[in-house]
Design an enzyme around this catalytic site. Structure first.
Site, PDB file in Angstrom:
ATOM      1  N   HIS A 178      29.491  37.384  42.588  1.00  0.00           N
ATOM      2  CA  HIS A 178      30.840  37.934  43.543  1.00  0.00           C
ATOM      3  C   HIS A 178      30.329  39.340  43.662  1.00  0.00           C
ATOM      4  CE1 HIS A 178      32.785  40.662  40.449  1.00  0.00           C
ATOM      5  NE2 HIS A 178      32.521  39.516  39.639  1.00  0.00           N
ATOM      6  N   CYS A 194      31.485  39.715  34.658  1.00  0.00           N
ATOM      7  CA  CYS A 194      30.613  38.155  35.412  1.00  0.00           C
ATOM      8  C   CYS A 194      29.636  38.754  36.631  1.00  0.00           C
ATOM      9  CB  CYS A 194      31.386  38.108  36.503  1.00  0.00           C
ATOM     10  SG  CYS A 194      32.945  37.242  36.358  1.00  0.00           S
TER      11      CYS A 194
END
Length: 218
Positions: A178, A194
């Protein structure tokens, strides 16, 4: 068969992973050795994007180590062109191209990003996604209670401008590739887990990879 399965993670580790996309809350620092001059093509690649749903500001790439600029590099690989390969230790993400080359991006990786490897598929992609912290994270950080049902998309959203959702055999791994609202974290190991990219880079990758793209984490 996958080399090592994402779902071997314990439920506790998986809950940490969902929280991995959150802001670290740390003061901005430069990502690597600054450079005095930024090549014009790089300055353009990371310039402001006013056409976005939430207009993106440009990034001052003079404060970023040049190795983390988006660039084509030599990358002999047994993976098929179009495969995404994430190297969390090197803080790079590679989109495999033909003729032993790859498009390389700098990434930021959290503690949990070093605890797993294996294969997955990008099951779906979202532009300006909603971020929903897990219950475990809200218990640790009660100030996040207001986002229990999700944080609306925008420049302050920890998932940034785009998110790619990784699945293994049809099951959500809870890992995401992301964007980030903390560009200083690219090239670093931060507290969240992440795989984060410059917003300009995740938009570029989002436009290049379709659903069902293979992702390999080494």
């Amino acid at each position: 068969m996958n080399r090592r399965r994402f779902l071997q993670l314990s439920p506790f580790a998986l809950s940490l992973t969902l929280g991995a996309c959150a802001s670290t809350g740390r003061a901005p620092v430069t990502a690597g050795k600054p450079v005095s001059r930024v090549p014009p093509d790089i300055a353009l690649a990371y310039s402001a994007q006013p056409q976005e749903q939430f207009p993106l500001p440009g990034i001052d790439m003079s404060k970023v180590d040049p190795q983390f600029y988006r660039q084509i590099v030599r990358y002999p690989s047994a993976e098929q062109p179009g495969t995404v390969v994430v190297d969390p230790h090197g803080h790079f993400l590679y989109l495999v191209l033909e003729n032993g080359r790859a498009l390389r991006y700098g990434v930021g990786v959290g503690r949990q990003g070093f605890s797993w490897n294996g294969d997955a598929l990008i099951k779906y992609k979202k532009a300006w996604p909603t971020w929903t912290p897990p219950s475990e994270m809200i218990e640790r950080q009660p100030e996040l209670e207001e986002f229990r049902t999700g944080m609306a998309p925008g420049l302050s959203n920890p998932l940034g401008a785009r998110a790619l959702y990784l699945f293994d055999n049809g099951v959500d791994t809870l890992y995401r590739i992301h964007g980030t609202n903390e560009p200083w974290s690219i090239g670093k190991s931060v507290s969240s887990g992440c795989i984060r990219m410059f917003n300009q880079d995740i938009i570029d990758l989002y436009n290049r990879v379709p659903d069902e793209t293979k992702v390999v984490v080494v």
